[in-house]
Write a protein that holds these residues in place. Structure first.
Motif, PDB file in Angstrom:
ATOM      1  N   LYS A  35     -28.138  15.577  -0.553  1.00  0.00           N
ATOM      2  CA  LYS A  35     -29.091  15.875  -1.630  1.00  0.00           C
ATOM      3  C   LYS A  35     -28.390  15.909  -2.984  1.00  0.00           C
ATOM      4  N   ILE A  36     -27.213  16.489  -3.025  1.00  0.00           N
ATOM      5  CA  ILE A  36     -26.476  16.578  -4.286  1.00  0.00           C
ATOM      6  C   ILE A  36     -25.992  15.202  -4.723  1.00  0.00           C
ATOM      7  N   ILE A  37     -25.467  14.435  -3.772  1.00  0.00           N
ATOM      8  CA  ILE A  37     -24.970  13.101  -4.084  1.00  0.00           C
ATOM      9  C   ILE A  37     -26.099  12.216  -4.610  1.00  0.00           C
ATOM     10  N   VAL A  38     -27.266  12.272  -3.965  1.00  0.00           N
ATOM     11  CA  VAL A  38     -28.411  11.475  -4.402  1.00  0.00           C
ATOM     12  C   VAL A  38     -28.874  11.916  -5.790  1.00  0.00           C
ATOM     13  N   ALA A  39     -28.848  13.213  -6.057  1.00  0.00           N
ATOM     14  CA  ALA A  39     -29.220  13.709  -7.387  1.00  0.00           C
ATOM     15  C   ALA A  39     -28.315  13.102  -8.461  1.00  0.00           C
ATOM     16  N   LEU A  40     -27.026  13.014  -8.167  1.00  0.00           N
ATOM     17  CA  LEU A  40     -26.083  12.415  -9.118  1.00  0.00           C
ATOM     18  C   LEU A  40     -26.388  10.933  -9.325  1.00  0.00           C
ATOM     19  N   ARG A  41     -26.703  10.231  -8.252  1.00  0.00           N
ATOM     20  CA  ARG A  41     -27.014   8.807  -8.362  1.00  0.00           C
ATOM     21  C   ARG A  41     -28.303   8.585  -9.147  1.00  0.00           C
ATOM     22  N   VAL A  42     -29.291   9.425  -8.890  1.00  0.00           N
ATOM     23  CA  VAL A  42     -30.561   9.302  -9.598  1.00  0.00           C
ATOM     24  C   VAL A  42     -30.370   9.564 -11.091  1.00  0.00           C
ATOM     25  N   SER A  43     -29.570  10.566 -11.428  1.00  0.00           N
ATOM     26  CA  SER A  43     -29.326  10.863 -12.848  1.00  0.00           C
ATOM     27  C   SER A  43     -28.649   9.689 -13.542  1.00  0.00           C
ATOM     28  N   SER A  44     -27.759   8.995 -12.833  1.00  0.00           N
ATOM     29  CA  SER A  44     -27.093   7.828 -13.401  1.00  0.00           C
ATOM     30  C   SER A  44     -28.089   6.704 -13.680  1.00  0.00           C
ATOM     31  N   GLU A  45     -29.032   6.487 -12.753  1.00  0.00           N
ATOM     32  CA  GLU A  45     -30.046   5.439 -12.947  1.00  0.00           C
ATOM     33  C   GLU A  45     -30.964   5.798 -14.121  1.00  0.00           C
ATOM     34  N   ILE A  46     -31.315   7.072 -14.246  1.00  0.00           N
ATOM     35  CA  ILE A  46     -32.184   7.498 -15.346  1.00  0.00           C
ATOM     36  C   ILE A  46     -31.469   7.315 -16.685  1.00  0.00           C
ATOM     37  N   GLU A  47     -30.185   7.645 -16.718  1.00  0.00           N
ATOM     38  CA  GLU A  47     -29.410   7.481 -17.946  1.00  0.00           C
ATOM     39  C   GLU A  47     -29.405   6.025 -18.377  1.00  0.00           C
ATOM     40  N   ARG A  48     -29.308   5.116 -17.414  1.00  0.00           N
ATOM     41  CA  ARG A  48     -29.309   3.693 -17.741  1.00  0.00           C
ATOM     42  C   ARG A  48     -30.675   3.244 -18.244  1.00  0.00           C
ATOM     43  N   ILE A  49     -31.737   3.850 -17.723  1.00  0.00           N
ATOM     44  CA  ILE A  49     -33.077   3.549 -18.238  1.00  0.00           C
ATOM     45  C   ILE A  49     -33.183   3.998 -19.694  1.00  0.00           C
ATOM     46  N   GLY A  50     -32.588   5.157 -20.000  1.00  0.00           N
ATOM     47  CA  GLY A  50     -32.543   5.607 -21.388  1.00  0.00           C
ATOM     48  C   GLY A  50     -31.806   4.619 -22.272  1.00  0.00           C
ATOM     49  N   ASP A  51     -30.723   4.046 -21.749  1.00  0.00           N
ATOM     50  CA  ASP A  51     -29.970   3.040 -22.504  1.00  0.00           C
ATOM     51  C   ASP A  51     -30.826   1.810 -22.786  1.00  0.00           C
ATOM     52  N   LEU A  52     -31.706   1.473 -21.851  1.00  0.00           N
ATOM     53  CA  LEU A  52     -32.573   0.307 -22.036  1.00  0.00           C
ATOM     54  C   LEU A  52     -33.582   0.546 -23.163  1.00  0.00           C
ATOM     55  N   ALA A  53     -34.009   1.789 -23.331  1.00  0.00           N
ATOM     56  CA  ALA A  53     -34.875   2.120 -24.462  1.00  0.00           C
ATOM     57  C   ALA A  53     -34.139   1.857 -25.772  1.00  0.00           C
ATOM     58  N   VAL A  54     -32.861   2.197 -25.796  1.00  0.00           N
ATOM     59  CA  VAL A  54     -32.029   1.928 -26.971  1.00  0.00           C
ATOM     60  C   VAL A  54     -31.935   0.424 -27.215  1.00  0.00           C
TER      61      VAL A  54
ATOM     62  N   LEU B 265     -30.746   7.161 -32.056  1.00  0.00           N
ATOM     63  CA  LEU B 265     -30.040   8.408 -32.344  1.00  0.00           C
ATOM     64  C   LEU B 265     -30.310   9.477 -31.284  1.00  0.00           C
ATOM     65  N   ARG B 266     -31.522   9.469 -30.717  1.00  0.00           N
ATOM     66  CA  ARG B 266     -31.892  10.502 -29.735  1.00  0.00           C
ATOM     67  C   ARG B 266     -31.331  10.236 -28.347  1.00  0.00           C
ATOM     68  N   ASP B 267     -30.756   9.068 -28.151  1.00  0.00           N
ATOM     69  CA  ASP B 267     -30.238   8.733 -26.823  1.00  0.00           C
ATOM     70  C   ASP B 267     -29.178   9.734 -26.363  1.00  0.00           C
ATOM     71  N   LYS B 268     -28.464  10.318 -27.300  1.00  0.00           N
ATOM     72  CA  LYS B 268     -27.408  11.270 -26.926  1.00  0.00           C
ATOM     73  C   LYS B 268     -27.981  12.477 -26.184  1.00  0.00           C
ATOM     74  N   LEU B 269     -29.264  12.793 -26.416  1.00  0.00           N
ATOM     75  CA  LEU B 269     -29.883  13.919 -25.731  1.00  0.00           C
ATOM     76  C   LEU B 269     -30.012  13.648 -24.231  1.00  0.00           C
ATOM     77  N   ILE B 270     -30.376  12.414 -23.885  1.00  0.00           N
ATOM     78  CA  ILE B 270     -30.464  12.035 -22.471  1.00  0.00           C
ATOM     79  C   ILE B 270     -29.077  12.040 -21.848  1.00  0.00           C
ATOM     80  N   ASN B 271     -28.091  11.555 -22.606  1.00  0.00           N
ATOM     81  CA  ASN B 271     -26.711  11.568 -22.102  1.00  0.00           C
ATOM     82  C   ASN B 271     -26.236  12.996 -21.858  1.00  0.00           C
ATOM     83  N   GLU B 272     -26.611  13.897 -22.737  1.00  0.00           N
ATOM     84  CA  GLU B 272     -26.218  15.302 -22.568  1.00  0.00           C
ATOM     85  C   GLU B 272     -26.891  15.914 -21.342  1.00  0.00           C
ATOM     86  N   GLN B 273     -28.146  15.512 -21.081  1.00  0.00           N
ATOM     87  CA  GLN B 273     -28.831  15.997 -19.887  1.00  0.00           C
ATOM     88  C   GLN B 273     -28.103  15.537 -18.623  1.00  0.00           C
TER      89      GLN B 273
END
Length: 219
Positions: free
Chosen positions: A81-100, A49-57
């Motif tokens: 720097k901005i492009i890499v930040a976007l890519r990193v956020s995408s990888e982190i979001e997928r790590i959150g999905d793995l917790a789910v 249920l809390r995964d949506k918080l990471i998605n919102e971030q």
């Protein structure tokens, strides 16, 4: 405050938001494994249920980055720097999905007695999360050397993953009634191995950020 200072402050805030998102993803991974070991089904459900918080971030980071591109028209290093930040956020979001995914495996196993004490899986998780912390630190500090070390640790995770899968599959002939549990534990191993893979992707993006060159750290 001049235009450059405002832009630098915005970039710093973008990094801070990513650090917070990574911290939440790491907490989710840890909690999902705790739920697995304790067979805490309520905790597993709360992680889902809390995964949506990471998605919102991630959405906020995307909005922030988009605003910077639209209003500041950055070029060269700043744009990277901005492009890499976007890519990193995408990888982190997928790590959150793995917790789910780990939490869902816990629910699939339910209250069925574990076929063995779960010891090696947390050890593999510790390696993967150490990689993740190093990769995020390397992003924040723009340390390409630290990012490259992720490749060495990824090899250790891969080796542990292969060994654990072989061991788990070996239990099935003697414990056919536990096939579902064994399969779910194998999935959990795979999810942790994927955490390391996404972390390696973050490290590759850090090296691109610093050098402007692309490297395959899985090669």
């Amino acid at each position: 405050m001049n235009t450059r200072s405002v832009f630098d402050e915005n970039l710093k805030q973008l990094k801070e938001n990513l650090l917070d998102m990574a911290e939440q993803a790491e907490k989710a991974i840890k909690a999902s494994l705790e739920a697995l070991i304790a067979q805490d089904l309520d905790k597993a459900q709360s992680i889902i249920l809390r995964d949506k918080l990471i998605n919102e971030q991630e959405e906020k980071i995307i909005d922030h980055a988009t605003m910077l591109i639209a209003t500041e028209a950055p070029v060269a290093t700043d744009l990277r720097k901005i492009i890499v930040a976007l890519r990193v956020s995408s990888e982190i979001e997928r790590i959150g999905d793995l917790a789910v995914n780990i939490a869902k495996s816990t629910l699939h196993i339910g209250n069925e007695k574990h076929i063995k004490e779960i010891i090696e899986i947390p050890q593999m998780m510790d390696m993967a999360l150490e990689m993740m912390r190093d990769a995020i630190t390397s992003f924040y500090t723009e340390d390409a050397g630290l990012a490259r070390k992720c490749a060495e640790k990824d090899d250790q995770v891969d080796e542990t993953y292969g060994r654990l899968i072989k061991e788990l599959m070996g239990y099935i002939p003697e414990n056919p009634a536990a096939t579902n549990q064994i399969t779910q534990l194998a999935f959990v191993c795979r999810y942790i191995e994927r955490v390391a893979d996404h972390t390696t992707n973050i490290a590759e993006n850090v090296i691109f950020l610093v050098t402007g060159k692309r490297y395959d750290l899985n090669a």
